[in-house]
Design an enzyme around this catalytic site. Structure first.
Site, mmCIF file in Angstrom:
data_model
loop_
_atom_site.group_PDB
_atom_site.id
_atom_site.type_symbol
_atom_site.label_atom_id
_atom_site.label_comp_id
_atom_site.label_asym_id
_atom_site.label_seq_id
_atom_site.Cartn_x
_atom_site.Cartn_y
_atom_site.Cartn_z
ATOM 1 N N SER A 259 -4.458 3.548 17.738
ATOM 2 C CA SER A 259 -5.491 4.423 17.187
ATOM 3 C C SER A 259 -6.525 4.763 18.247
ATOM 4 O O SER A 259 -6.834 3.935 19.124
ATOM 5 C CB SER A 259 -6.180 3.695 16.034
ATOM 6 N N TYR B 152 -10.508 -4.143 12.147
ATOM 7 C CA TYR B 152 -9.310 -3.298 12.177
ATOM 8 C C TYR B 152 -9.072 -2.766 13.594
ATOM 9 O O TYR B 152 -7.965 -2.869 14.142
ATOM 10 C CB TYR B 152 -9.463 -2.130 11.185
ATOM 11 N N ASN C 200 0.842 -1.203 0.000
ATOM 12 C CA ASN C 200 0.000 0.000 0.000
ATOM 13 C C ASN C 200 0.877 1.254 0.000
ATOM 14 O O ASN C 200 0.563 2.244 0.656
ATOM 15 C CB ASN C 200 -0.938 -0.016 1.215
ATOM 16 N N LYS D 234 -6.005 -3.419 16.763
ATOM 17 C CA LYS D 234 -5.276 -2.430 17.582
ATOM 18 C C LYS D 234 -5.464 -2.733 19.081
ATOM 19 O O LYS D 234 -4.505 -2.677 19.858
ATOM 20 C CB LYS D 234 -5.750 -1.013 17.260
#
Ligand code: UDP
Length: 339
Positions: free
Chosen positions: A124, A148, A35, A152
């Site tokens: 995050s 996602y 990415n 974390k």
């Protein structure tokens, strides 16, 4: 120090490479370029004025990770590498859990074997979950609303347990709010593949003419103008926060530390649109669309802990963030070139 930056060719990683070099650190990048574009590396070398050592492989490859630590002297690691698209994580949960956790296991094991125990991890504000109290402080309970976010939460837990197992570790988890903006040169910035998921790159692509109009996801939230409120932080302030955290954990006694990196200021979607119009001198056409599933009304940090313990503070305003995003987007309307 000689710092290994995983995901160092990505958006936040690349800005952190520049800040590390400016602070006098040597940098080694590991990135699989799944990415990120290789052309970012030449730009980093031009901006830092020195060569950047790059290893191109996927950290889930245990043998290659071991080989890297056997052949490169490394004092500390900043771990950015990972899958990060919230929506994609819902449709491909196994890919997200496997990639984000396995790469962290591989890295931690190699670090332990080679006695490298200083680590800054890219976490995050999403770990504050669906209904956080505001402003968010580091002691709130953690949870997540998508795979996602769970990666974390899980990695923070793993790091906490690893740090507790052996007091030689010095680990920091940095909880980012909404990173936006670009390097002041306009040569390094965010280059999402496909249709941007996040607000700022979408707005920038509307301004430059790549997209017709923005959809504002909901105008009936319990916020001053009804649109979602976020704590946008300039990526260069965020990068500086990593250097400050690395410096602090290298000298402190705590095996595990957690810091919010945000400004403490909430800014609405409509305020971002207005700021971008001021910065670019271009209109941003938009329409009101339904709420996006999983979104919360408002998210902003209490950055006091980082301000006091790291001696760090976010300095840039939303106008600075939009001006720098616009410089990057207008100089690179299609992002980084392929070669
Ligand atoms: N947003 C929007 N249109 C978009 C993308 C985002 O209105 O095309 C809103 C979104 O609902 C949220 C804010 O912009 O209120 C920030 O969204 P982003 O995806 O950038 O960050 P996150 O939701 O992860 O905080």
């Amino acid at each position: 120090m000689r710092v290994l930056v995983s995901g160092g060719a990505g958006y936040i990683g690349s800005h952190t490479v520049i800040r590390l070099a400016d602070a006098g650190h040597d940098v080694v990048v590991v990135d699989d370029f799944s990415n990120a574009k290789p052309t970012v590396v030449g730009r980093l070398e031009a901006l830092t004025g020195r060569p950047v050592t790059v290893h191109s492989f996927d950290l889930t490859d245990v043998d290659k990770t071991e080989h890297l630590f056997s052949h490169e002297p490394i004092d500390a690691v900043i771990h950015f590498a990972g899958f990060k698209a919230v929506g994609e994580s819902v449709t491909k949960p196994l890919d997200y859990y496997q990639n984000n956790l396995d790469s962290t296991f591989s890295l931690l094991r190699a670090m332990g074997r080679h006695d490298v125990r200083t680590l800054v991890f890219s976490s995050s504000a999403t770990v504050y979950g669906a209904e956080p109290s505001l402003p968010m402080t580091e002691d709130l309970p953690t949870s997540a609303t998508n795979p996602y976010g769970w990666t974390k939460v899980m990695i923070e837990q793993i790091l906490t347990d690893v740090a507790a197992s052996d007091d030689r570790w010095r680990i920091a988890a940095l909880r980012y709010f909404n990173p936006v903006g670009a390097h002041a040169s306009g040569d390094i910035g965010e280059d999402p593949s496909g249709i941007p998921n996040n607000l700022m790159p979408f707005v920038a692509q509307v301004a430059v003419g790549r997209r017709e109009k923005l959809s504002v996801f909901g105008d009936d939230y319990d916020t001053p103008d009804g649109t979602g409120v976020r704590d946008y932080i300039h990526v260069d302030d965020l990068a500086a926060g990593h250097v400050a955290a690395l410096d602090r954990i290298s000298h402190a006694d705590d095996p595990m530390s957690i810091w919010n990196l945000g400004t403490g200021q909430g800014v609405s979607v409509l305020q971002v649109i207005q700021a971008f119009e001021r910065a670019s001198g271009r209109p941003i056409p938009y329409e009101i669309a339904p709420r996006r599933p999983g979104d919360i009304a408002a998210s902003y940090a209490d950055p006091t802990k980082a301000n006091t313990e790291l001696g760090w503070r976010a300095t840039k305003t939303i106008d600075d963030m939009c001006a720098d995003t616009w410089r990057w987007q207008s100089k690179n309307p299609n992002g980084y070139p392929d070669a």
